[in-house]
Design a protein around this motif. Structure first.
Motif, PDB file in Angstrom:
ATOM      1  N   MET A 155      10.216 123.519  42.705  1.00 20.85           N
ATOM      2  CA  MET A 155      10.935 122.968  41.563  1.00 20.85           C
ATOM      3  C   MET A 155      12.412 122.856  41.920  1.00 20.85           C
ATOM      4  N   VAL A 156      13.084 121.882  41.312  1.00 23.31           N
ATOM      5  CA  VAL A 156      14.498 121.645  41.587  1.00 23.31           C
ATOM      6  C   VAL A 156      15.288 121.842  40.295  1.00 23.31           C
ATOM      7  N   TYR A 157      16.369 122.599  40.388  1.00 20.24           N
ATOM      8  CA  TYR A 157      17.276 122.810  39.269  1.00 20.24           C
ATOM      9  C   TYR A 157      18.621 122.196  39.652  1.00 20.24           C
ATOM     10  N   ASN A 158      19.046 121.206  38.906  1.00 24.23           N
ATOM     11  CA  ASN A 158      20.277 120.491  39.243  1.00 24.23           C
ATOM     12  C   ASN A 158      21.453 120.943  38.379  1.00 24.23           C
ATOM     13  N   ASN A 159      22.642 120.866  38.989  1.00 26.15           N
ATOM     14  CA  ASN A 159      23.908 121.079  38.265  1.00 26.15           C
ATOM     15  C   ASN A 159      23.963 122.425  37.535  1.00 26.15           C
ATOM     16  N   ILE A 160      23.613 123.478  38.232  1.00 24.36           N
ATOM     17  CA  ILE A 160      23.697 124.821  37.668  1.00 24.36           C
ATOM     18  C   ILE A 160      25.143 125.308  37.806  1.00 24.36           C
ATOM     19  N   GLN A 161      25.765 125.638  36.682  1.00 23.38           N
ATOM     20  CA  GLN A 161      27.163 126.082  36.672  1.00 23.38           C
ATOM     21  C   GLN A 161      27.220 127.598  36.782  1.00 23.38           C
ATOM     22  N   LEU A 162      28.058 128.074  37.709  1.00 22.90           N
ATOM     23  CA  LEU A 162      28.178 129.511  37.937  1.00 22.90           C
ATOM     24  C   LEU A 162      29.638 129.919  38.044  1.00 22.90           C
ATOM     25  N   VAL A 163      29.935 131.125  37.610  1.00 21.10           N
ATOM     26  CA  VAL A 163      31.228 131.763  37.869  1.00 21.10           C
ATOM     27  C   VAL A 163      30.906 133.072  38.568  1.00 21.10           C
ATOM     28  N   VAL A 164      31.326 133.203  39.828  1.00 19.68           N
ATOM     29  CA  VAL A 164      30.891 134.330  40.639  1.00 19.68           C
ATOM     30  C   VAL A 164      32.094 135.009  41.302  1.00 19.68           C
ATOM     31  N   LEU A 165      31.839 136.174  41.864  1.00 19.86           N
ATOM     32  CA  LEU A 165      32.848 136.857  42.653  1.00 19.86           C
ATOM     33  C   LEU A 165      32.946 136.212  44.037  1.00 19.86           C
ATOM     34  N   PRO A 166      34.087 136.356  44.719  1.00 22.46           N
ATOM     35  CA  PRO A 166      34.239 135.718  46.031  1.00 22.46           C
ATOM     36  C   PRO A 166      33.108 136.037  47.009  1.00 22.46           C
ATOM     37  N   LYS A 167      32.687 137.309  47.093  1.00 19.78           N
ATOM     38  CA  LYS A 167      31.608 137.668  48.013  1.00 19.78           C
ATOM     39  C   LYS A 167      30.320 136.950  47.649  1.00 19.78           C
ATOM     40  N   GLN A 168      30.038 136.844  46.352  1.00 20.76           N
ATOM     41  CA  GLN A 168      28.809 136.188  45.919  1.00 20.76           C
ATOM     42  C   GLN A 168      28.800 134.692  46.265  1.00 20.76           C
ATOM     43  N   SER A 169      29.988 134.116  46.424  1.00 22.20           N
ATOM     44  CA  SER A 169      30.062 132.683  46.715  1.00 22.20           C
ATOM     45  C   SER A 169      29.802 132.352  48.178  1.00 22.20           C
ATOM     46  N   VAL A 170      29.912 133.365  49.065  1.00 18.74           N
ATOM     47  CA  VAL A 170      29.782 133.074  50.498  1.00 18.74           C
ATOM     48  C   VAL A 170      28.629 133.805  51.177  1.00 18.74           C
ATOM     49  N   VAL A 171      28.129 134.868  50.590  1.00 19.75           N
ATOM     50  CA  VAL A 171      26.999 135.593  51.177  1.00 19.75           C
ATOM     51  C   VAL A 171      25.720 135.063  50.528  1.00 19.75           C
ATOM     52  N   GLU A 172      24.863 134.467  51.339  1.00 21.85           N
ATOM     53  CA  GLU A 172      23.685 133.759  50.816  1.00 21.85           C
ATOM     54  C   GLU A 172      22.796 134.649  49.959  1.00 21.85           C
ATOM     55  N   SER A 173      22.526 135.859  50.407  1.00 15.98           N
ATOM     56  CA  SER A 173      21.632 136.739  49.649  1.00 15.98           C
ATOM     57  C   SER A 173      22.233 137.099  48.298  1.00 15.98           C
ATOM     58  N   GLU A 174      23.561 137.295  48.274  1.00 18.00           N
ATOM     59  CA  GLU A 174      24.244 137.604  47.016  1.00 18.00           C
ATOM     60  C   GLU A 174      24.180 136.406  46.069  1.00 18.00           C
ATOM     61  N   LEU A 175      24.394 135.213  46.601  1.00 21.17           N
ATOM     62  CA  LEU A 175      24.370 134.016  45.764  1.00 21.17           C
ATOM     63  C   LEU A 175      22.977 133.784  45.187  1.00 21.17           C
ATOM     64  N   LYS A 176      21.953 134.002  45.999  1.00 19.58           N
ATOM     65  CA  LYS A 176      20.585 133.797  45.500  1.00 19.58           C
ATOM     66  C   LYS A 176      20.260 134.762  44.355  1.00 19.58           C
ATOM     67  N   LYS A 177      20.796 135.984  44.425  1.00 17.95           N
ATOM     68  CA  LYS A 177      20.588 136.924  43.317  1.00 17.95           C
ATOM     69  C   LYS A 177      21.185 136.392  42.023  1.00 17.95           C
ATOM     70  N   VAL A 178      22.423 135.909  42.099  1.00 23.20           N
ATOM     71  CA  VAL A 178      23.091 135.388  40.901  1.00 23.20           C
ATOM     72  C   VAL A 178      22.346 134.164  40.370  1.00 23.20           C
ATOM     73  N   VAL A 179      21.962 133.278  41.273  1.00 17.23           N
ATOM     74  CA  VAL A 179      21.244 132.067  40.856  1.00 17.23           C
ATOM     75  C   VAL A 179      19.904 132.444  40.225  1.00 17.23           C
TER      76      VAL A 179
END
Length: 519
Positions: A1-25
């Motif tokens: 499934m594809v989810y488009n245009n998901i808006q996020l506000v994250v911490l700097p680490k969460q924006s660059v570490v893939e595993s951290e970003l996937k958790k937030v998403v």
């Protein structure tokens, strides 16, 4: 499934570490992180207004067996061997993008560049940095890719035509620029990567039948009646065409002089001049991020503007994690500019700080008419050279000393490789520039506490922010107002203010040439 245009506000680490970003998403879309295949960032910006820096993201998310499609490029190049020829003078962004767009319309670009191809150009720049002499035809301003090749590769523009901007970014990306330029709020390629991208663009032009000629200085635009018919090169060679893109950049002063000698209309326009200011990057990081930046934030940038005595004073071409470089194009002149590598990992931050100048400010130069701004630029650069240390050694002063009007007893380390020498710069600067700079810096310190410090230096002079001359053209056809088939283009013509806007202008001129030649 594809989810488009998901808006996020994250911490700097969460924006660059893939595993951290996937958790937030995963939390956002209620999907387990192990089901997420790809998170594709489509927009990214940093919000440093509060003590806790946040990163704004817009992402597309692909889960389970879904995968993102390959990026689709909207460029359809044709084989233009034997097709109608269009001369392009200058291989900067306006010229290169104009040439590529001509190929899409089935027209053959013949590109003449006074400087060298980018690999050979690097050698001349290395000699300049070592204070081993200036090549007036191959330097930071002249050569393949134009001035932007060795000036950071910033692609940010305030132009609102989003579709046109996207075309430019996609073209850079197709030719080797990094993915980040497609989604960063302030994209840049970097001086270490841009030369390869520029070379790839040249190879595309050649692949589809265009021509690119280096060390080929155009000395005359040939006309017949009220129309162009071709060009003459320095070696006497002539090449004919009914259409010419004139994209020579803001430092090709001989081009303006040639046009004036032929009676081709020119106009005086506003421009700006000042100095380069350099700070320790760590200081700018602490000011902008309210603390040391840490491992997950880029080197901090800034944008500053104020009004002093009815003229703007503002930052321009800010280079976080960058270097100051010598950018003169003639002997006996000292000019500086800024650049950054792609990682912006130098320990210095620099920016032009410049003062708005209008034609009416140059009363002492009115005898030169439309060329007054050009002559003023040259005079300012000669003053800088006379107060420097010879060759490319530049005059410099600690920032607080400059504001107080006293010569610095010593100078801090700098990124400027050719070297600096202490000079009381306000003593020889035109007063209407020096006094406004001093007042402007004081105001900037109110906006960025700690900006004014003797740990920072100013280096002279920054004089090539834009051209003081415009080559007038018809707003509809983009042809010169009196010479048919002549298409003034980009920064040198007064219709752009950076890489992206110059590239867009090059494409626009190519489109109008296609219409002109099809009639």
């Amino acid at each position: 499934m594809v989810y488009n245009n998901i808006q996020l506000v994250v911490l700097p680490k969460q924006s660059v570490v893939e595993s951290e970003l996937k958790k937030v998403v995963g939390e956002k879309i209620k999907v387990a992180p192990n089901r997420i295949n790809t998170v594709r960032i489509t927009r990214k910006s940093i919000d440093a207004r509060s003590k806790q820096v946040k990163v704004n993201l817009c992402v597309d998310v692909y889960t389970d067996k879904s995968q993102p499609e390959a990026i689709q490029y909207p460029f359809h190049y044709q084989d233009v061997k034997g097709r109608p020829e269009v001369i392009v003078i200058g291989a900067g962004p306006a010229g290169l993008f104009g040439a590529l767009r001509l190929i899409e319309f089935g027209l053959k670009p013949i590109v003449f560049e006074r400087g060298k191809e980018v690999g050979e150009r690097k050698k001349d720049i290395a000699q300049l940095n070592r204070n081993n002499g200036l090549n007036p035809e191959s330097n930071y301003c002249f050569g393949e890719g134009g001035a932007g090749t060795f000036s950071d590769g910033k692609l940010f523009t305030r132009i609102k035509k989003k579709k046109d901007c996207t075309r430019i970014l996609l073209n850079f990306h197709q030719h080797g620029a990094q993915d980040e330029i497609l989604y960063e709020a302030h994209p840049h390629i970097g001086t270490d990567k841009l030369p390869v991208v520029i070379k790839n663009m040249r190879e595309t032009i050649l692949k589809y039948g265009g021509e690119v000629h280096f060390e080929s200085k155009v000395t005359e635009i040939l006309t017949e009646g009220d129309a162009v018919k071709g060009v003459r090169l320095a070696d006497g060679t002539e090449r004919m065409s009914k259409a010419i893109i004139l994209a020579t950049g803001h430092s090709a002063r001989d081009v303006y002089e040639h046009l004036q000698s032929k009676g081709i209309d020119l106009e005086a326009k506003g421009f700006a001049m000042g100095v380069r200011v350099e700070h320790p990057q760590a200081l700018i990081d602490r000011i902008q991020y309210h603390s040391p930046k840490g491992d997950y934030l880029p080197s901090a940038a800034y944008t500053l503007v104020t009004q002093v005595e009815e003229r703007g004073v503002y930052s321009f071409c800010m280079c976080p994690g960058g270097f100051i470089v010598p950018a003169s194009t003639g002997e006996g002149e000292t000019v500086v500019n800024g650049m950054s590598p792609s990682h912006r990992n130098s320990k210095y931050a620099n920016s032009a700080i410049v003062v708005e100048i209008r034609p009416e400010d140059l009363t002492e130069y009115q005898e030169y008419g439309v060329m007054a701004g050009l002559k003023f630029q040259q005079a300012y650069e000669k003053l800088s050279f006379e107060n420097g240390g010879g060759n490319a050694v530049a005059p410099a002063q600690r920032l607080q000393d400059f504001i107080q009007g006293k010569k610095s007893k010593d100078l801090p380390q700098t990124s400027y490789v050719p070297g600096i020498i202490s000079s009381e710069m306000s003593s020889w600067m035109p007063k209407f520039i020096g006094k406004r700079l001093q007042a402007g810096f004081k105001d900037f310190d109110r906006k960025m506490r700690g900006f004014v410090t003797n740990d920072a230096i100013i280096i002279g002079v920054e004089s090539r922010t834009s051209s003081p001359i415009r080559i007038p053209r018809d707003a509809e056809t983009l042809q010169h107002v009196t010479i048919k088939g002549l298409y003034p283009c980009g920064e040198g013509a007064g219709y752009a203010g950076g890489i992206t806007s110059s590239a867009m202008d090059g494409e626009a001129c190519a489109e109008k040439i296609s219409e002109f030649l099809s009639k």
